[in-house]
Write a protein that holds these residues in place. Sequence first.
Motif, short mmCIF file in Angstrom:
data_model
loop_
_atom_site.label_atom_id
_atom_site.label_comp_id
_atom_site.label_asym_id
_atom_site.label_seq_id
_atom_site.Cartn_x
_atom_site.Cartn_y
_atom_site.Cartn_z
N ARG A 31 128.26 -39.73 69.76
CA ARG A 31 129.25 -39.92 70.82
C ARG A 31 128.75 -40.92 71.86
NH1 ARG A 31 130.04 -38.70 75.83
NH2 ARG A 31 128.04 -37.63 76.05
N ILE A 32 127.51 -40.79 72.26
CA ILE A 32 126.94 -41.67 73.27
C ILE A 32 126.81 -43.09 72.73
CG2 ILE A 32 124.86 -42.16 74.63
CD1 ILE A 32 124.46 -39.12 74.84
N GLU A 33 126.31 -43.21 71.48
CA GLU A 33 126.13 -44.53 70.87
C GLU A 33 127.45 -45.28 70.73
OE1 GLU A 33 124.23 -43.77 67.19
OE2 GLU A 33 122.27 -43.30 68.08
N MET A 36 132.00 -42.81 73.21
CA MET A 36 133.13 -41.88 73.14
C MET A 36 133.15 -40.95 74.36
SD MET A 36 133.13 -40.76 69.11
CE MET A 36 133.56 -41.93 67.83
N PRO A 37 134.29 -40.31 74.62
CA PRO A 37 134.39 -39.40 75.77
C PRO A 37 133.57 -38.14 75.54
CG PRO A 37 136.39 -39.31 74.44
CD PRO A 37 135.58 -40.45 73.90
N PRO A 38 133.40 -37.30 76.56
CA PRO A 38 132.65 -36.04 76.42
C PRO A 38 133.28 -35.13 75.38
CG PRO A 38 133.04 -36.57 78.73
CD PRO A 38 133.87 -37.52 77.93
N THR A 43 138.90 -36.20 70.57
CA THR A 43 140.06 -35.87 69.75
C THR A 43 139.64 -35.74 68.29
OG1 THR A 43 140.60 -38.19 69.31
CG2 THR A 43 141.51 -37.20 71.32
N ALA A 44 140.58 -35.33 67.47
CA ALA A 44 140.31 -35.23 66.04
C ALA A 44 139.91 -36.58 65.47
CB ALA A 44 141.52 -34.67 65.31
N GLU A 45 140.47 -37.65 66.02
CA GLU A 45 140.17 -39.00 65.52
C GLU A 45 138.70 -39.35 65.80
OE1 GLU A 45 143.01 -38.14 67.03
OE2 GLU A 45 144.15 -38.37 65.17
N HIS A 46 138.21 -38.95 66.97
CA HIS A 46 136.80 -39.21 67.29
C HIS A 46 135.89 -38.49 66.29
CE1 HIS A 46 138.34 -39.91 71.58
NE2 HIS A 46 137.85 -41.07 71.17
#
Length: 204
Positions: A31-33, A36-38, A43-46
């Motif tokens: 997520r950090i790399e 992406m949001p917390p 979302t499901a897409e993330h």
Amino acid sequence: RSFRLTLRAENLKDNTLRIYTDAVLRLERFRIERGMPPFTAMTAEHIREYFGWMQGVNAPATMNQRYRSLKRFYRWLLEEGEIRENPMLRLRPPRVPSQIKEHYGTEALQRVLKACGGGSWSALRDRAAVLILLDTGVRASELMGLRMEDVNMDEQSLKVTGKGSKQRLVPIGNTAALALDKYLRKRPATYADCVWVSTRRERW
């Protein structure tokens, strides 16, 4: 940290707890790399993007395990009121192809038992462990968790503790029972409560 505390309160085994938390930490790094949001805003897409990336890195069984861990994590977030919708509900679990695993043949087993030859207590230990695994099909972790109070030589049975701390009795045959008896008679008395002792005379 709060998720880990909840898992500990459920009295999960250390290995299970590690699997759950490791899956969350890996998603956190991804997520950090990717900027992406917390977790609470993902979302499901993330998450689908994360599993898409995993396809070229991890085996299907590993992906399935991390899917189940993250499903548990997001269910916890929902129960705690941290999110209003569980994005994992929109994702299907990764498919794990059914494969017949190779098993030991007679010759291979004979070589393993031959390697456990000798009259030392450690050789007797190895032979007993192999024969019990062969005889009962218990998990290695179940075997290693045996305590002396779990062994009933009169009835030739072992009380093993499996997943979810569920206990069951498993019988052992004459050959395995004899091998275990020989080991227990020669095993160091360093730790009177545990069955298996390492060559360093420590708990296994």
